[in-house]
Design a protein around this motif. Structure first.
Motif, PDB file in Angstrom:
ATOM      1  N   THR A   1       0.838  -1.199   0.000  1.00  0.00           N
ATOM      2  CA  THR A   1       0.000   0.000   0.000  1.00  0.00           C
ATOM      3  C   THR A   1       0.872   1.249   0.000  1.00  0.00           C
ATOM      4  N   GLY A   2       0.252   2.396  -0.326  1.00  0.00           N
ATOM      5  CA  GLY A   2       0.977   3.659  -0.335  1.00  0.00           C
ATOM      6  C   GLY A   2       0.658   4.461  -1.576  1.00  0.00           C
ATOM      7  N   THR A   3       1.470   5.468  -1.830  1.00  0.00           N
ATOM      8  CA  THR A   3       1.287   6.341  -2.976  1.00  0.00           C
ATOM      9  C   THR A   3       2.221   5.937  -4.106  1.00  0.00           C
ATOM     10  N   TYR A   4       1.677   5.927  -5.311  1.00  0.00           N
ATOM     11  CA  TYR A   4       2.447   5.592  -6.510  1.00  0.00           C
ATOM     12  C   TYR A   4       2.255   6.677  -7.563  1.00  0.00           C
ATOM     13  N   TRP A   5       3.153   6.668  -8.533  1.00  0.00           N
ATOM     14  CA  TRP A   5       3.088   7.623  -9.645  1.00  0.00           C
ATOM     15  C   TRP A   5       3.150   6.872 -10.971  1.00  0.00           C
ATOM     16  N   ILE A   6       2.333   7.316 -11.924  1.00  0.00           N
ATOM     17  CA  ILE A   6       2.437   6.848 -13.297  1.00  0.00           C
ATOM     18  C   ILE A   6       3.004   7.975 -14.140  1.00  0.00           C
ATOM     19  N   GLU A   7       4.128   7.699 -14.815  1.00  0.00           N
ATOM     20  CA  GLU A   7       4.763   8.671 -15.710  1.00  0.00           C
ATOM     21  C   GLU A   7       4.507   8.231 -17.151  1.00  0.00           C
ATOM     22  N   ILE A   8       4.126   9.191 -18.013  1.00  0.00           N
ATOM     23  CA  ILE A   8       3.826   8.875 -19.410  1.00  0.00           C
ATOM     24  C   ILE A   8       4.524   9.875 -20.319  1.00  0.00           C
ATOM     25  N   TYR A   9       5.078   9.373 -21.409  1.00  0.00           N
ATOM     26  CA  TYR A   9       5.698  10.222 -22.415  1.00  0.00           C
ATOM     27  C   TYR A   9       5.332   9.689 -23.803  1.00  0.00           C
ATOM     28  N   ASN A  10       5.029  10.586 -24.738  1.00  0.00           N
ATOM     29  CA  ASN A  10       4.787  10.194 -26.126  1.00  0.00           C
ATOM     30  C   ASN A  10       5.622  11.070 -27.040  1.00  0.00           C
ATOM     31  N   ASN A  11       6.346  10.439 -27.936  1.00  0.00           N
ATOM     32  CA  ASN A  11       7.150  11.177 -28.901  1.00  0.00           C
ATOM     33  C   ASN A  11       6.277  11.502 -30.099  1.00  0.00           C
ATOM     34  N   SER A  12       5.684  12.714 -30.110  1.00  0.00           N
ATOM     35  CA  SER A  12       4.808  13.133 -31.204  1.00  0.00           C
ATOM     36  C   SER A  12       5.654  13.561 -32.392  1.00  0.00           C
ATOM     37  N   THR A  13       5.404  12.943 -33.545  1.00  0.00           N
ATOM     38  CA  THR A  13       6.204  13.235 -34.733  1.00  0.00           C
ATOM     39  C   THR A  13       5.404  13.913 -35.835  1.00  0.00           C
ATOM     40  N   ALA A  14       4.139  13.538 -36.007  1.00  0.00           N
ATOM     41  CA  ALA A  14       3.336  14.098 -37.104  1.00  0.00           C
ATOM     42  C   ALA A  14       2.835  15.493 -36.773  1.00  0.00           C
ATOM     43  N   SER A  15       2.463  15.741 -35.517  1.00  0.00           N
ATOM     44  CA  SER A  15       2.063  17.070 -35.059  1.00  0.00           C
ATOM     45  C   SER A  15       3.147  17.640 -34.162  1.00  0.00           C
TER      46      SER A  15
END
Length: 413
Positions: free
Chosen positions: A162-176
């Motif tokens: 139990t406890g606090t967690y983090w989700i990290e997200i990254y997307n390499n946008s190429t077309a826009s």
């Protein structure tokens, strides 16, 4: 923790937010200490932060001239364990400002522990993710909103405590030029207000944003490590063949095989498990040269943390042999010990002795009354020299039958 039942788990992760900030580009890292558990789990809602269609966070350097940026949001886990896992992540966002989606997305999703209100050490890292995407019909900031879905059911991200967690997200946008994540309404029961984003050094330098939360939904449940789908026992002469199968396993160290002839169960063998898998696995174990009688068997499934659970029992009957027999020792040749098995068709006075090639007796193994059935003797030749030896049985049955036989064995040191 109870075992022997299956686990079904579903985790929905909806992610978003918008502020003129940015994300740095970085490559795969070497991640150690992770544990990927292949198991499906049963659903229960842990967090529910729905999209609000109000704001979002930009990413990608080419839009506003800043470095690329990772987005991370935090959530609280009140119930956890070695069989809790994230199997699906869903978030919302769009391609800004050109409204042109990538031909192929390139997402990175990382699960962190908490470090004083910011993302801490990495627990899991998944790179080069495409997932599935679909438009929602919503237009935000003048571009189409998409829903992105990632299926991790084959290898869930386990949340062991139990406890606090983090989700990290990254997307390499190429077309826009840029990509954005939509914000969501805070789940006041399970959510943690605010989020973080990294500008210069992802995973090291984090900037807090207390005013927004990303849209996140997380479902989960306590998964039970092993689903035993069959367990059976059959006889082949005086051997008992045990066969069992599992549909899935989580943290399964192995099985201790236990036998009872009416008294307490005793361990007679061990078979290693497959750790964690969602594939069907098949096991077999042979209890050899069992004396006549009725026996029950059970499996003791043991986790890597030492917890265990018993299976149901199966019962077999070994019948009294129809005739007297002396079997070849096994193994043969041997060093330094071997097993000698014989069968008695009736209660008998038995003598079992070992002789050398000169006919001299070197050891008496048995000289007493034995009941009808199959019997096995361990012969330890540690004190003898290498060579050929003979073992001889003489049995006088109470049914009037006299049985004599001799077999050759080879000791190789």
């Amino acid at each position: 923790m109870p075992k022997f039942f299956s686990v079904l788990f579903l985790v929905l992760f909806s992610f978003s937010t918008f502020a003129q900030s940015s994300l740095i580009d970085y490559g795969p890292a070497e991640i150690s200490g992770t544990s990927i558990v292949d198991a499906s789990l049963a659903p229960v809602v842990f967090l529910d932060q729905v999209p609000n269609g109000v704001n979002g966070f930009f990413a990608d350097s080419s839009f506003n001239g800043t470095n690329q940026q990772s987005i991370a949001d935090n959530f609280a886990v009140a119930v956890a364990g070695p069989t809790y896992g994230i199997t699906e992540i869903v978030f919302w966002g769009g391609y800004f400002p050109e409204n042109i989606p990538n031909p192929t997305d390139d997402f990175t999703i990382i699960l962190h522990s908490d470090a004083g209100g910011s993302p801490g050490p990495v627990i899991y890292a998944r790179y080069d993710l495409q997932g599935s995407r679909a438009t929602t019909g919503v237009v935000l900031f003048g571009v189409d909103e998409y829903v992105f879905t990632f299926d991790f059911s084959a290898s869930p991200m386990i949340i062991a405590s139990t406890g606090t967690y983090w989700i990290e997200i990254y997307n390499n946008s190429t077309a826009s030029s840029a990509f954005f994540w939509e914000t969501g309404n805070l789940d006041v029961t399970h959510g943690v207000a605010g989020n973080n984003f990294a500008v210069e050094t992802p995973g090291v330098t984090w900037l807090g944003n207390t005013g927004n939360d990303q849209a996140i939904q997380i479902n989960g449940d306590n998964a039970v490590p092993v689903e035993l789908v069959s367990f059976e026992a059959t006889t082949n002469g005086t051997n008992v063949n045990l066969n069992w199968a599992t549909a899935s396993e989580t943290n399964n160290q192995g099985f201790s095989i236990e036998r009872s002839s009416g008294a307490e169960f005793k361990a007679i063998g061990y078979v290693s498990g497959f750790g964690t898998t969602t594939e069907n696995k098949y096991y077999t174990f042979t209890d050899r040269e069992v004396t006549s009688g009725i026996y029950t068997y059970r499996l003791k499934q043991i986790d890597f943390d030492g917890t265990f659970e018993y299976s149901n029992v199966v019962e077999v009957e070994i019948l009294t042999p129809a005739e007297f027999n002396l079997a070849q020792n096994y193994p043969n040749p041997f060093n330094p010990s071997t097993k000698i098995t014989f069968r008695l068709a009736a209660d008998s006075k038995v003598s079992l002795k070992v002789f050398d090639v000169l006919g001299q007796e070197v050891m008496a193994l048995i000289n007493n009354e034995l009941t009808a059935g199959s019997h096995q003797v361990d012969f330890d030749a540690s004190s003898l020299n290498s060579g050929v030896y003979f073992y001889k049985i003489e049995a006088a049955g109470n049914n009037g039958t006299n049985f004599n036989d001799v077999k050759k064995m080879i000791l190789t040191k």
